[in-house]
Write an enzyme that holds these catalytic residues in place. Sequence first.
Site: not given
Ligand SMILES: Cc1ncc(COP(=O)(O)O)c(C=O)c1O
Length: 446
Positions: A118-119, A226, A246, A248, A286, A372
């Site tokens: 997601a980042t 989320q 995301s 995970h 890839t 983070c």
């Molecule tokens: C709301 C939200 N956005 C983005 C992320 C980042 O996701 P990823 O770890 O898949 O990069 C997180 C992860 O903690 C998240 O909770």
Amino acid sequence: ISHRLTYFPCIYLIIFILCDTLFFKLPEQIQKQELGRDEPRPLYMDFQTGPLLWPYCFRNDPRVLDAMLPYQVNFYGNPHSRTHAYGWESESAMEKARKQVADLIGADPREIVFTSGATESNNMAVKGVVRFYGQKKRHVITTQTEHKCVLDSCRVLESEGFSVTYLPVQSNGLIDLELLDKSIRPDTSLVSIMTINNEIGVKQPIRDIGHLCRSRGVFFHTDGAQAVGKIPLNVTELNIDLMSISAHKIYGPKGVGALFVRRRPRVRLEPLQSGGGQERGLRSGTVPTPLAVGLGAACSIAQAEMVYDHQRVSALAQRLMHKITSQIPDVILNGDPDQRYPGCVNLSFAYVEGESLLMALKDVALSSGSACTSASLEPSYVLRAIGADEDLAHSSIRYFYYYCDYYALKCTVQSVRRWILASLLVPLWEMVQEGIDIKSIKWTQH
Ligand SMILES: Cc1ncc(COP(=O)(O)O)c(C=O)c1O
């Protein structure tokens, strides 16, 4: 001859046993060795930062791992190789996974772009759209409680000369729709508002935001990290133009995610990276077939089990709240009590210092903010944005228990309760007893 026939197999057997003992370790031994201790592991109540995946913990859905393994071992072709069967079989698995992701959110598979998580999806969506439409539309709107990767992407855009509005949220963590409406300008290209907040679990009024953005001709991106797989989301019904996903967060592997990019009305974005032009030219590089397959499998399972999971998590939430509020004094629930995902509960405990509490809780793994930012002793910016007093923001704990049972919940409550009651005897509580107004304390970073 008969002597040799019995002698040789015995030697082989002895060599085999010796090698097995010396060189192969049981998973349990590997875990202990890597953790550097022999104790049992703490209860994992921090699923918001991601469930754990093999080899550390089988709490990740084993069905996801089963789906991935053949693509780690047997089917190793590059999914973008068009000239041989190895490439075709990987491509077909990747396309199946793309469809599984699309089906979960009511999208067309051609609208799904695989990313590293997601980042990356958030970076791609926010920077990509704004940079593409940049010349005519230089304005973007987001909220003060977004994930760091959205906020920092906006900061980068500001440094490039774009204009950003960081909408405040109300004390319940939800945005004010009227304020959003007023903030949209003729040069606004994008509104980026997350679906479920990762720290306080509140659920933004996505349907209304989507409707408003569509009626004002502005693209709507939502960080669904989320939310996807936990609550029903249909991108067409909700007028969502871009959505970050995301793996995970839904028992899939770490290091993979996706970005939904609408085809009609078409959303254009400038790619972040240059290269081979994979993923319709939006994300060169890839695609890692096993990870994409894992994401697809996780989406399929989440879709099939969403109703059951939601009921289970709601029942756990009720129990957690009841147990904690009935046994511990002065507990505050951060964020709206109704518009929320029940699997994430953020509580402030008056007079208790959150970081010390977390460090003292050896048998439960919890966190005080997002992964983070939890390295910092500054109170969470999300709690500040909802106007939490600094002392309460310092004493907050986030429980996230997507994959836990009643027993784990009971142990967590007991552990937290034990420590809180003990810590009421220490500094903050003593200061209150001495008549000091703890709101006047100046908190500093250590
Ligand atoms: C709301 C939200 N956005 C983005 C992320 C980042 O996701 P990823 O770890 O898949 O990069 C997180 C992860 O903690 C998240 O909770």
